[in-house]
Design an enzyme around this catalytic site. Structure first.
Site, short mmCIF file in Angstrom:
data_model
loop_
_atom_site.label_atom_id
_atom_site.label_comp_id
_atom_site.label_asym_id
_atom_site.label_seq_id
_atom_site.Cartn_x
_atom_site.Cartn_y
_atom_site.Cartn_z
N LEU A 104 0.88 -1.17 0.00
CA LEU A 104 0.00 0.00 0.00
C LEU A 104 0.92 1.22 0.00
O LEU A 104 1.97 1.21 0.65
CB LEU A 104 -0.89 0.02 1.26
CG LEU A 104 -1.97 -1.06 1.36
CD1 LEU A 104 -2.72 -0.94 2.69
CD2 LEU A 104 -2.96 -0.98 0.20
N ASP A 105 0.51 2.26 -0.71
CA ASP A 105 1.33 3.47 -0.76
C ASP A 105 1.49 4.07 0.64
O ASP A 105 0.67 3.82 1.53
CB ASP A 105 0.67 4.53 -1.66
CG ASP A 105 0.54 4.07 -3.09
OD1 ASP A 105 1.33 3.20 -3.51
OD2 ASP A 105 -0.36 4.58 -3.79
N LYS A 106 2.51 4.91 0.78
CA LYS A 106 2.77 5.53 2.08
C LYS A 106 1.53 6.28 2.59
O LYS A 106 1.22 6.27 3.78
CB LYS A 106 3.97 6.49 1.93
CG LYS A 106 4.45 7.10 3.22
CD LYS A 106 5.73 7.90 2.97
CE LYS A 106 6.08 8.72 4.20
NZ LYS A 106 7.24 9.59 3.98
#
Ligand code: URA
Length: 236
Positions: A104-106
């Site tokens: 998952l993206d930051k």
């Protein structure tokens, strides 16, 4: 053959570190089929009864965790700069060598699976298995009227990237739910941007039929049972 050193069986439960397990065995607290055990003995996890302080213990083949990933943390096991999801885990999980299943993206929050079972990771992320990931996004512009249709047909971006057919539902003017069968880089963000609706906030809420536990605060995690783990592979 399900044969392991006794210390490995004891540590697999999380009850002790390796040196603590040796101490427990030396103190006579561990028995195999009723007989006091010795360090280095081998056990058959299917046919031997192993007890610790009189209570049966079973070999834990794999551990699977659900985390509510918070924003601001990177999905990695280590990073020179940012805090990672592994930094949020406890010593037992770290010792088991868990790794995240997918990324998952930051700035994305929500359901993340971490496990020490490499095959399970592969099954969750491989597009061949078609495990559906469900995301909810807040968008800063109302999506184009034909957004559902274009996403369902499989979007092709200007740079040649092609996305598998997916499904979008409107939850409100500025809120949508997206169901994906693959996990290309920034897929939800790029898909929604392509239908005129840049993402302002993104959360993964389910993998297969496994929903993010609403009791898990961002940054917390818990072990999954085998039944819960199987939910990921049930048709949505
Ligand atoms: N799609 C994205 O754009 N970001 C994520 O973190 C996950 C899916």
């Amino acid at each position: 053959m399900p044969i392991f050193r006794l210390e490995r069986l004891v540590t697999s439960t999380g009850a002790a570190t390796r040196s603590q397990a040796r101490g427990m065995i030396r103190e006579g607290r561990v028995r195999i089929n009723g007989e006091p055990a010795r360090v280095g003995m081998r056990v058959n996890t299917e046919s031997d009864l192993v007890t610790l302080d009189g209570e049966p213990i079973n070999y834990v083949r794999r551990v699977v965790y659900m985390m509510n990933k918070p924003k601001g943390v990177v999905t990695a096991t280590e990073d020179g700069k940012d805090k990672t999801v592994l930094d949020l885990m406890d010593d037992f999980a770290k010792k088991r060598g868990v790794a995240p299943a997918g990324r998952l993206d930051k700035d994305t929050e929500g359901l993340l699976i971490l496990t020490d079972d490499g095959e399970l990771i592969h099954s969750i992320i491989s597009p061949v298995k078609e495990v559906v990931k469900t995301y909810e996004a807040v968008v800063s512009v109302i999506p184009a009227p034909d957004a559902e249709e274009r996403i369902a047909a499989g979007l092709k971006l200007w740079d040649g990237t092609e996305f598998l057919p997916a499904k979008m539902e409107r939850l409100g003017d500025y809120e949508v739910r997206v169901y994906l069968r693959e996990g290309k880089y920034h897929e939800v963000k790029r898909m929604l941007a392509a239908v005129g609706a840049p993402v302002a906030a993104l959360k993964r809420v389910a993998i297969g039929r496994l929903q993010l536990d609403p009791k898990l605060e961002p940054g917390s995690f818990r072990l999954l049972s085998e039944d819960e783990t199987e939910l990921m592979f049930r048709e949505v």
